[in-house]
Design an enzyme around this catalytic site. Structure first.
Site, PDB file in Angstrom:
ATOM      1  N   SER A  41      29.393 -24.837 -94.767  1.00 24.07           N
ATOM      2  CA  SER A  41      29.243 -25.482 -96.074  1.00 24.07           C
ATOM      3  C   SER A  41      27.802 -25.845 -96.409  1.00 24.07           C
ATOM      4  CB  SER A  41      30.112 -26.742 -96.147  1.00 24.07           C
ATOM      5  OG  SER A  41      29.807 -27.616 -95.071  1.00 24.07           O
ATOM      6  N   ASP A 338      26.527 -36.280 -99.856  1.00 25.43           N
ATOM      7  CA  ASP A 338      27.907 -36.712 -99.625  1.00 25.43           C
ATOM      8  C   ASP A 338      28.052 -37.098 -98.154  1.00 25.43           C
ATOM      9  OD1 ASP A 338      28.142 -34.359 -98.166  1.00 25.43           O
ATOM     10  OD2 ASP A 338      29.427 -33.332 -99.604  1.00 25.43           O
ATOM     11  N   HIS A 341      26.655 -33.612 -96.172  1.00 20.43           N
ATOM     12  CA  HIS A 341      25.642 -32.631 -96.573  1.00 20.43           C
ATOM     13  C   HIS A 341      24.396 -33.269 -97.174  1.00 20.43           C
ATOM     14  CE1 HIS A 341      29.691 -30.752 -96.967  1.00 20.43           C
ATOM     15  NE2 HIS A 341      29.097 -29.840 -96.211  1.00 20.43           N
TER      16      HIS A 341
END
Length: 373
Positions: A41, A338, A341
């Site tokens: 991600s 977040d 990340h």
């Protein structure tokens, strides 16, 4: 005999130049040919949008600062550009590497590169199963094999091989999920941890990665950049879950990351000696991110602990970023977007070090030097 109008000559020359551009795969020898991005991600540009998965970022306010989409979410797990986006821009790629699963990942669009990364993906195939669907590195390389065949059709086998081996960079950002969403996963991984020591698990990771990188080499990849695992014990999720103070990190998670990173460095040295004609670059993401977290005020940040977008606990680190999340006003002042990340502001600092930094963070060459080799 009719005279030839000047604009006709211009048009003919333009057509020849345009044809040459696509036949050769790029306009000039300056800049990168293609950027092929593999990973999780941290660099997913939207592949998970096309999967039935619990790991998705195609909801606001993700992408709020991503200019290319006008601030709309694209599936990137950050407020703006990923490290892969920034690196591609700086190396001269005229457009972002298209997600492999996107409908427009065909034809000439792939000449600038393809992004295979997937939120929740890992080196090990079992990694990320909590999300139901994700693309592990084995599947990502299977997909590159398909792309490789498309290059032969687009450019012809000889030019395709040359373009991929000499003008393209293969970046792999993976491994964090193998700890966070596999070995360290509460409840689901207890059995694995009883039956497999950290040494044995990391052995498995390294052996898998050796085979995966060798597969890419066999498909004509020659310029590699491999990121190590960052300080995963310092992310807002881990700090919140373990009820730590602002300046504390989860010791076990960071120790596992460092143990893997030592083995990774040995592997990359081994491959540099074994894969003839390849150059395998080591990106020291762990030390780079730890520097940001430890000395965040030096880089203009006000916090390296609290997520800008999230909910739950002291550091907004439990619930992923979404429409009901609390959202900070000073996004450029947060190291973390977040619970998991980095923000675009952090990604820019990381990317610049990888592009032009010293061997402290990127070795044996930085990415601008790698492009020009």
């Amino acid at each position: 005999m009719a005279s030839v109008k000047p604009w006709s000559l211009v048009l003919v020359v333009f057509c020849i130049m345009s044809l040459s551009y696509f036949v050769n795969g790029a306009g000039s020898n300056e800049g990168l040919g293609a950027s092929f991005i593999f990973g999780d991600s941290l660099v997913d540009a939207g592949n998970n949008n096309y999967l039935q998965t619990l790991s998705r970022a195609n909801i606001p306010p993700n992408g709020i600062d991503f200019k290319a989409s006008g601030g709309q979410p694209t599936g990137r797990y950050t407020n703006g550009r990923t490290i892969g986006d920034i690196v591609g821009e700086e190396l001269g790629v005229p457009s972002y590497a298209v997600p492999y699963l996107a409908p427009n990942s065909t034809g000439k669009a792939i000449l600038y590169g393809v992004n295979y990364a997937s939120g929740g993906g890992g080196i090990m195939n079992a990694t990320g199963r909590i999300f139901v669907n994700r693309l592990g590195l084995d599947i990502q390389i299977d997909y590159f094999n398909n792309t490789r065949k498309q290059f032969d059709k687009l450019l012809g086998p000889s030019k395709a091989k040359d373009y991929i081996s000499k003008r393209s960079i293969f970046s792999i950002t993976i491994g964090a999920n193998d700890f966070l969403n596999n070995y360290l996963l509460p409840v689901l991984s207890v059995g694995a941890r009883i039956s497999e020591s950290p040494d044995a698990f990391i052995d498995d990771m390294i052996n898998h990665l050796r085979n995966q990188l060798t597969r890419l080499y066999q498909l004509d990849a020659r310029k590699f950049v491999i990121g190590n695992v960052g300080p995963i014990g310092c992310i807002p999720y881990q700090k919140t879950l373990n009820q730590l103070n602002e300046n504390e990190c989860v010791d076990l998670a960071n120790k596992l990351a460092m143990q893997y990173n030592r083995r990774l460095k040995e592997l990359l040295s081994e491959l540099n000696g074994k894969l003839q004609g390849a150059i395998v670059v080591h990106a020291n993401v762990y030390d780079l991110v730890m520097e940001l977290i430890t000395n965040y005020t030096k880089y203009g940040f006000t916090t390296a602990s609290k997520a800008c977008c999230g909910n739950g606990g002291q550091f907004a680190g439990i619930i992923p970023c979404g429409p009901t999340s609390s959202l900070c006003k000073d996004r450029e002042k947060h190291v973390f977007w977040d619970p998991y990340h980095p923000s675009e502001a952090a990604n820019v600092i990381i990317a610049r070090q990888l592009l032009s930094g010293s061997t402290k963070y990127i070795s044996p060459v930085n990415l601008k030097q790698l492009r020009n080799l």
